[in-house]
Design a protein around this motif. Structure first.
Motif, PDB file in Angstrom:
ATOM      1  N   THR A 102       1.216  -1.047   0.328  1.00 35.73           N
ATOM      2  CA  THR A 102      -0.282   0.416   0.414  1.00 35.73           C
ATOM      3  C   THR A 102       0.973   1.479  -0.496  1.00 35.73           C
ATOM      4  OG1 THR A 102      -1.234  -1.201   1.131  1.00 35.73           O
ATOM      5  CG2 THR A 102      -1.853   1.331   1.421  1.00 35.73           C
ATOM      6  N   SER A 103       1.735   1.686   0.953  1.00 32.73           N
ATOM      7  CA  SER A 103       2.315   2.522   1.070  1.00 32.73           C
ATOM      8  C   SER A 103       3.297   2.419  -0.346  1.00 32.73           C
ATOM      9  CB  SER A 103       3.797   2.214   2.140  1.00 32.73           C
ATOM     10  OG  SER A 103       3.152   2.949   3.180  1.00 32.73           O
ATOM     11  N   LEU A 104       4.074   1.481  -1.116  1.00 25.75           N
ATOM     12  CA  LEU A 104       4.520   1.873  -1.902  1.00 25.75           C
ATOM     13  C   LEU A 104       4.205   2.225  -3.095  1.00 25.75           C
ATOM     14  CD1 LEU A 104       6.807  -1.599  -1.951  1.00 25.75           C
ATOM     15  CD2 LEU A 104       7.715   0.796  -2.263  1.00 25.75           C
ATOM     16  N   PHE A 105       2.846   2.296  -3.517  1.00 32.78           N
ATOM     17  CA  PHE A 105       1.479   2.676  -4.966  1.00 32.78           C
ATOM     18  C   PHE A 105       1.788   4.067  -3.757  1.00 32.78           C
ATOM     19  CE2 PHE A 105       0.627  -2.147  -5.550  1.00 32.78           C
ATOM     20  CZ  PHE A 105       0.785  -1.969  -6.772  1.00 32.78           C
ATOM     21  N   ASN A 106       1.276   4.378  -3.015  1.00 34.09           N
ATOM     22  CA  ASN A 106       0.688   5.228  -2.406  1.00 34.09           C
ATOM     23  C   ASN A 106       2.165   6.415  -3.441  1.00 34.09           C
ATOM     24  OD1 ASN A 106      -1.152   5.216  -1.348  1.00 34.09           O
ATOM     25  ND2 ASN A 106      -0.865   4.868   1.143  1.00 34.09           N
ATOM     26  N   ALA A 107       3.669   6.094  -2.913  1.00 31.30           N
ATOM     27  CA  ALA A 107       5.145   6.810  -3.529  1.00 31.30           C
ATOM     28  C   ALA A 107       4.233   6.579  -4.984  1.00 31.30           C
ATOM     29  CB  ALA A 107       6.089   5.428  -2.823  1.00 31.30           C
ATOM     30  N   CYS A 108       4.445   5.927  -5.798  1.00 32.85           N
ATOM     31  CA  CYS A 108       3.846   6.185  -7.072  1.00 32.85           C
ATOM     32  C   CYS A 108       2.776   7.583  -7.287  1.00 32.85           C
ATOM     33  CB  CYS A 108       3.078   4.912  -7.499  1.00 32.85           C
ATOM     34  SG  CYS A 108       4.622   3.599  -7.771  1.00 32.85           S
ATOM     35  N   ALA A 109       1.667   7.502  -6.422  1.00 33.18           N
ATOM     36  CA  ALA A 109       0.270   8.161  -6.274  1.00 33.18           C
ATOM     37  C   ALA A 109       0.907   9.490  -5.900  1.00 33.18           C
ATOM     38  CB  ALA A 109      -0.239   7.633  -6.014  1.00 33.18           C
ATOM     39  N   ASN A 110       1.899   9.967  -5.286  1.00 39.94           N
ATOM     40  CA  ASN A 110       2.877  11.127  -5.172  1.00 39.94           C
ATOM     41  C   ASN A 110       4.237  11.386  -5.470  1.00 39.94           C
ATOM     42  OD1 ASN A 110       0.691  11.304  -3.152  1.00 39.94           O
ATOM     43  ND2 ASN A 110       1.510  10.141  -1.550  1.00 39.94           N
ATOM     44  N   ALA A 111       4.548  10.707  -7.079  1.00 40.32           N
ATOM     45  CA  ALA A 111       5.620  11.035  -7.356  1.00 40.32           C
ATOM     46  C   ALA A 111       5.417  12.214  -7.470  1.00 40.32           C
ATOM     47  CB  ALA A 111       5.388   9.782  -8.669  1.00 40.32           C
ATOM     48  N   PRO A 112       6.651  12.314  -7.669  1.00 39.41           N
ATOM     49  CA  PRO A 112       7.015  13.978  -8.424  1.00 39.41           C
ATOM     50  C   PRO A 112       7.063  14.682  -9.885  1.00 39.41           C
ATOM     51  CG  PRO A 112       9.034  13.474  -7.594  1.00 39.41           C
ATOM     52  CD  PRO A 112       8.196  12.250  -7.893  1.00 39.41           C
ATOM     53  N   THR A 113       6.801  13.228 -10.398  1.00 38.20           N
ATOM     54  CA  THR A 113       6.406  13.445 -12.060  1.00 38.20           C
ATOM     55  C   THR A 113       5.526  12.088 -12.588  1.00 38.20           C
ATOM     56  OG1 THR A 113       8.774  12.070 -12.869  1.00 38.20           O
ATOM     57  CG2 THR A 113       8.870  14.173 -13.104  1.00 38.20           C
ATOM     58  N   ILE A 114       4.794  12.245 -13.590  1.00 36.11           N
ATOM     59  CA  ILE A 114       4.106  11.525 -13.636  1.00 36.11           C
ATOM     60  C   ILE A 114       4.400   9.856 -14.334  1.00 36.11           C
ATOM     61  CG2 ILE A 114       1.779  10.742 -15.658  1.00 36.11           C
ATOM     62  CD1 ILE A 114       0.927  13.697 -14.656  1.00 36.11           C
ATOM     63  N   SER A 115       5.595  10.532 -15.103  1.00 31.17           N
ATOM     64  CA  SER A 115       6.200   8.988 -16.151  1.00 31.17           C
ATOM     65  C   SER A 115       6.650   8.085 -14.865  1.00 31.17           C
ATOM     66  CB  SER A 115       7.462   9.813 -16.547  1.00 31.17           C
ATOM     67  OG  SER A 115       8.123  10.312 -16.095  1.00 31.17           O
TER      68      SER A 115
END
Length: 667
Positions: free
Chosen positions: A182-195
């Motif tokens: 869950t935390s890893l996917f949240n990290a993807c959601a809050n990533a500084p760039t979409i790519s």
């Protein structure tokens, strides 16, 4: 000597109680307290229970205590029965054994330290606990330590570090838990760039499939959130379908994440959100406050897309609504009254298929009418009211009209037993018509509901008035902020910078910021620079450039574009020999501006580069803020201080003095 030897032997035979007891009895250094203590410890640490009465080793003199003799020739001392208590050394030995730190206690100490840093958003310090302190003390981290750090990195958007910790966790042989994923996917959601976020999310899904990691409901919701924010709507909806196939209950939280995914689609997000909303209604899932707030975000940011598809969506929503009845043949059908008290009447000649309208004008059928003329595609009985055409719906206020307008939206919230909060009214403020009357109606509704406006609401109000060039009205909001005992923040001054048309107004704003100990940023100076470029105020532009140098504020893309565009406009006036360029004042000011611009480019290390190269060079690494400043950067700062010698040095505290001097010279 006796104490040290007995303690060491007990540690050596800790895993075999029978052998250790036998050994100690043979060498006459037996103490039944040790037996009782370590039997209790073995029971506590064992996964199975056993009866002490069936134990092979039993002391026949359990109730007796031993006292060692003082014969120095006897190894370990000979023991005799005594009714006296243990001596002080034995008590100290027992306390020492009880207080021996275990690995779990050590890990908990480091975990608490990490949590303290993360609560203060000190990510670098929290990571140092793992990478420096625990490594120095040779403490192996457990899964809880890694989950804490991965979650902390995910919240602040440190995506790369979160995945590095995940791979390091696997190197330690630790299996990731559901919270880890869950935390890893949240990290993807809050990533500084979409790519970057999308690539990491795809890689994580591949790892889950390869490792046969079965996601739970929270994992699925985090996956939908990640793909939605990364603008991959197809993947988000596929994950929702996968949840249903695996018999997971689709609840309000999942629908909210799907609505967030719709909000990321600027072109078709509004119509997608309407479909998701009515899907939620048909599944008897009650929306909450986040559902309504996300719908308002779709109203603000997303358009309706192409008209033909929008008509198909409206037709689908109306036909599948619970209270919608199909038309009968040759008779008049009266549809059940809606929640607003109006009833829908439909003739047998009317065509319920909205998509059959002509493609030239795309006119909605006039035969359908309601007592309430305002359309509402959000309620249980969706209808279009007296709306005939939708091809002119382009603004957020027009899209708000499709879901009932301001009053209709609040009635729908009341119907679903959802109480609006101040965030709801803040988002409504962004989508209502940009007029003083509409704003007063909204403010009176807030007071009527007993809510207290926060600083974000007032910042939105200032921005709305600045965008319609009502600068006096924007400054009046400061008095409103003071009346409710709130204080302006950095965003307040950032929005107020849009109203600084002259350098005097800019100086006043910067002076107020300094009095409140607020540091300026690139966005504030960029807004002021934009005003100076619009008004062709060379002194204003030069002063903003100088302040940026003195405060060591690196330009961003918008700042560089403003300067480049203004320089090109002035050069164009000179080339075409415009009458403005023929004046001596313009020529003198333009010459000084070009000199200052050249030196400003040198100061920032972008001299001789094209605009695209300048933008690429000043782009910051989004992960740089999580790292410490290197020595190379410090040396560059020292070198830049030595270069600056030709440009006039303007300090913020001298702004008021310079202003008085200019007034004196003018008089």
């Amino acid at each position: 000597m006796s104490k040290i030897l007995s303690c060491g032997i007990l540690r050596l035979f800790r895993g075999n109680t029978r052998l250790s007891n036998k050994f100690l009895k043979q060498h006459k250094i037996w103490n039944p307290k040790f037996e009782k203590q370590y039997q209790t410890q073995i029971i506590a640490n064992s996964k199975f229970k056993f009866d002490l009465e069936n134990h092979n080793i039993r002391s026949e003199i359990r109730d007796k205590e031993y006292k060692p003799s003082n014969d120095p020739d006897t190894f370990g001392g000979s023991y005799c029965l005594s009714d006296e208590s243990d001596d002080a050394d034995d008590l100290k030995e027992e306390e020492y054994i009880k207080e021996l730190p275990s690995r779990d206690k050590e890990t908990i100490k480091y975990a608490r330290c990490i949590k303290r840093h993360l609560d203060k958003r000190q990510v670098k310090e929290a990571l140092d606990v793992l990478e420096v302190e625990m490594k120095r003390d040779r403490i192996h981290p457990d899964r809880y330590i890694f989950n804490l750090l991965i979650s902390g990195c995910a919240k602040v958007g440190y995506t790369r570090k979160a995945f590095k910790l995940f791979f390091k966790m696997k190197q330690y042989g630790l299996k990731p838990s559901g919270g880890t994923l869950t935390s890893l996917f949240n990290a993807c959601a809050n990533a500084p760039t979409i790519s970057d976020g999308l690539a990491k999310a795809n890689r994580l899904r591949e790892i889950m499939i390869e490792s046969d990691l079965q996601p739970n409901e929270k994992n699925y919701n985090a996956m939908i959130k990640a793909y939605g924010r990364c603008k991959d709507l197809s993947a988000a909806f596929q994950i929702a379908d996968e949840m249903r196939e695996k018999c997971f209950l689709i609840q309000t939280e999942t629908f909210n994440f799907l609505l967030q995914a719709c909000a990321s689609d600027m072109e078709f997000g509004f119509r997608h959100a309407l479909l998701i909303w009515h899907k939620m209604k048909r599944n008897d899932v009650r929306p909450d406050i986040y559902s309504f707030n996300t719908i308002l975000r779709c109203v603000k940011n997303c358009s309706i897309g192409d008209l033909e598809s929008m008509y198909d969506v409206i037709n689908d929503i109306i036909n599948k609504s619970k209270n919608f009845l199909k038309e009968g043949e040759g008779e008049l059908k009266v549809i059940a009254s809606n929640e607003n008290g109006g009833s829908c009447v439909q003739t047998s000649e009317s065509n319920t298929n909205i998509s059959s309208a002509t493609q030239t004008d795309l006119v909605l059928p006039k035969e359908v009418f309601y007592a309430n003329d305002v359309p509402n595609l959000l309620c249980s009985n969706p209808h279009l009211g007296n709306l005939i055409k939708i091809n002119e719906i382009r603004k957020p206020e027009d899209r708000l009209l499709l879901i009932g307008g301001f009053s209709g939206f609040l009635r729908e919230m009341k119907f679903n037993k959802v109480t609006p909060n101040i965030e709801t009214f803040t988002m409504l403020l962004e989508v209502i018509p940009s007029t003083n009357s509409a704003e007063k109606t909204l403010i009176s509704t807030i007071k009527k509901d007993g809510l207290k406006a926060d600083i974000d609401f007032f910042n939105t109000l200032i921005k709305k008035r600045c965008l319609r060039f009502d600068y006096d009205g924007a400054k009046e909001v400061l008095n409103m902020i003071k009346s409710v005992k709130l204080k302006p923040d950095i965003f307040t001054y950032g929005i107020l910078s849009l109203s600084c048309k002259t350098k005097e107004e800019a100086r006043e704003l910067l002076k107020n910021m300094k009095q409140r100990d607020m540091s300026m940023n690139t966005q504030i100076l960029g807004a002021m620079l934009n005003q100076g470029c619009r008004n062709q105020d060379f002194d204003y532009i030069t002063e903003i450039m100088q302040i940026a140098l003195d405060e060591k504020i690196r330009p961003n893309e918008a700042f560089l574009c403003h300067l480049s565009k203004f320089n090109q406009q002035c050069a164009k006036l000179v080339n075409v020999r415009h009458k403005i360029s023929k004046s001596l004042e313009f020529q003198r000011n333009y010459k000084k501006f070009r000199e200052h611009l050249h030196m400003w480019y040198e100061e920032n290390g972008i001299s001789g580069l094209t605009l695209e190269e300048q933008i690429e060079k000043v782009k910051r690494n989004p992960y740089k803020k999580f790292k410490e400043k290197t020595k190379a950067d410090e040396n560059d700062t020292v070198k830049k201080k030595k270069i600056r010698k030709h440009i006039k040095n303007v300090k913020l505290h001298d702004l008021s003095i310079n202003e008085n001097k200019e007034k004196a010279e003018g008089s």
